[in-house]
Design a protein around this motif. Structure first.
Motif, PDB file in Angstrom:
ATOM      1  N   ARG A 141      19.023  23.026 -79.750  1.00  0.00           N
ATOM      2  CA  ARG A 141      17.915  23.751 -79.127  1.00  0.00           C
ATOM      3  C   ARG A 141      17.490  23.059 -77.825  1.00  0.00           C
ATOM      4  O   ARG A 141      17.240  23.703 -76.808  1.00  0.00           O
ATOM      5  CB  ARG A 141      16.749  23.839 -80.106  1.00  0.00           C
ATOM      6  N   GLN A 176      18.418  34.859 -77.956  1.00  0.00           N
ATOM      7  CA  GLN A 176      18.323  33.454 -77.576  1.00  0.00           C
ATOM      8  C   GLN A 176      18.573  32.556 -78.781  1.00  0.00           C
ATOM      9  O   GLN A 176      19.253  31.540 -78.666  1.00  0.00           O
ATOM     10  CB  GLN A 176      16.950  33.169 -76.968  1.00  0.00           C
ATOM     11  N   TYR A 184      18.821  26.147 -69.548  1.00  0.00           N
ATOM     12  CA  TYR A 184      18.246  27.472 -69.330  1.00  0.00           C
ATOM     13  C   TYR A 184      18.243  27.845 -67.844  1.00  0.00           C
ATOM     14  O   TYR A 184      18.671  28.943 -67.477  1.00  0.00           O
ATOM     15  CB  TYR A 184      16.825  27.538 -69.896  1.00  0.00           C
ATOM     16  N   GLU A 225      22.196  32.334 -79.273  1.00  0.00           N
ATOM     17  CA  GLU A 225      22.812  31.386 -78.339  1.00  0.00           C
ATOM     18  C   GLU A 225      22.628  29.952 -78.825  1.00  0.00           C
ATOM     19  O   GLU A 225      23.544  29.130 -78.734  1.00  0.00           O
ATOM     20  CB  GLU A 225      22.210  31.554 -76.944  1.00  0.00           C
ATOM     21  N   VAL A 226      21.448  29.634 -79.342  1.00  0.00           N
ATOM     22  CA  VAL A 226      21.188  28.295 -79.884  1.00  0.00           C
ATOM     23  C   VAL A 226      22.114  28.034 -81.066  1.00  0.00           C
ATOM     24  O   VAL A 226      22.703  26.954 -81.183  1.00  0.00           O
ATOM     25  CB  VAL A 226      19.701  28.134 -80.284  1.00  0.00           C
ATOM     26  N   TRP A 260      19.943  23.879 -75.226  1.00  0.00           N
ATOM     27  CA  TRP A 260      19.751  25.247 -74.757  1.00  0.00           C
ATOM     28  C   TRP A 260      18.638  25.289 -73.715  1.00  0.00           C
ATOM     29  O   TRP A 260      18.779  25.910 -72.673  1.00  0.00           O
ATOM     30  CB  TRP A 260      19.426  26.174 -75.927  1.00  0.00           C
ATOM     31  N   LEU A 317      25.580  27.209 -79.883  1.00  0.00           N
ATOM     32  CA  LEU A 317      25.637  25.820 -79.431  1.00  0.00           C
ATOM     33  C   LEU A 317      25.686  24.864 -80.616  1.00  0.00           C
ATOM     34  O   LEU A 317      26.449  23.900 -80.630  1.00  0.00           O
ATOM     35  CB  LEU A 317      24.416  25.487 -78.570  1.00  0.00           C
TER      36      LEU A 317
END
Length: 147
Positions: free
Chosen positions: A95, A32, A102, A35-36, A98, A39
């Motif tokens: 963040r 995760q 979600y 993924e942040v 994200w 981004l």
């Protein structure tokens, strides 16, 4: 002499207060966090798109010489990237994005799993039908050969 119950009464409990970061309500796993970061870097690249484009246009059809021929564009691109990449607010925005997306990502993953499971069931059905057809053909061949 003091009893053990007397000593227990003299201790006081100190309330433990936790600091909650409402921008980042949950600790994230390594994937995760990755993924942040993706981004975050995507947002930084978007902010520096003109500088990146200028460097890329200069570097076309150049290999080693791009280092010094395109020095101004490279320095401008790096300065822009460092300016935005060293901004903790930009990481916080990534963040937040994200967390905001979600549920959408979770729903998309569930739909994909449903499609995969449906296709799996279809393939199993087709394989069973094919097995049944082959078994019937084999029985017909055995009956025809036995006469």
């Amino acid at each position: 002499m003091a009893s053990s119950s007397d000593s227990a009464d003299t201790t006081t409990t100190i309330p433990i207060t936790k600091k909650y970061n409402f921008r980042n309500p949950l600790p994230l796993s390594a994937s995760q966090e990755q993924e942040v970061k993706q981004l975050y870097h995507k947002r930084v690249r978007a902010r520096c798109a003109p500088e990146i484009k200028a460097f890329a246009e200069c570097a076309v059809n150049r290999t080693v010489t791009a280092t010094w021929v395109c020095r101004q564009q490279r320095l401008a691109m790096n300065a822009c990237m460092l300016t935005h990449a060293n901004n903790p607010e930009e990481e916080d925005r990534a963040r937040e994005e994200w967390f905001a997306t979600y549920e959408e990502r979770r729903r998309a993953k569930e739909e994909e799993l449903k499609r995969v499971e449906k296709r799996r069931a279809e393939v199993i059905t087709m394989m069973r039908q094919d097995e049944e057809r082959r078994r019937q053909e084999k029985q017909q061949q055995q009956q025809g050969g036995g006469k």
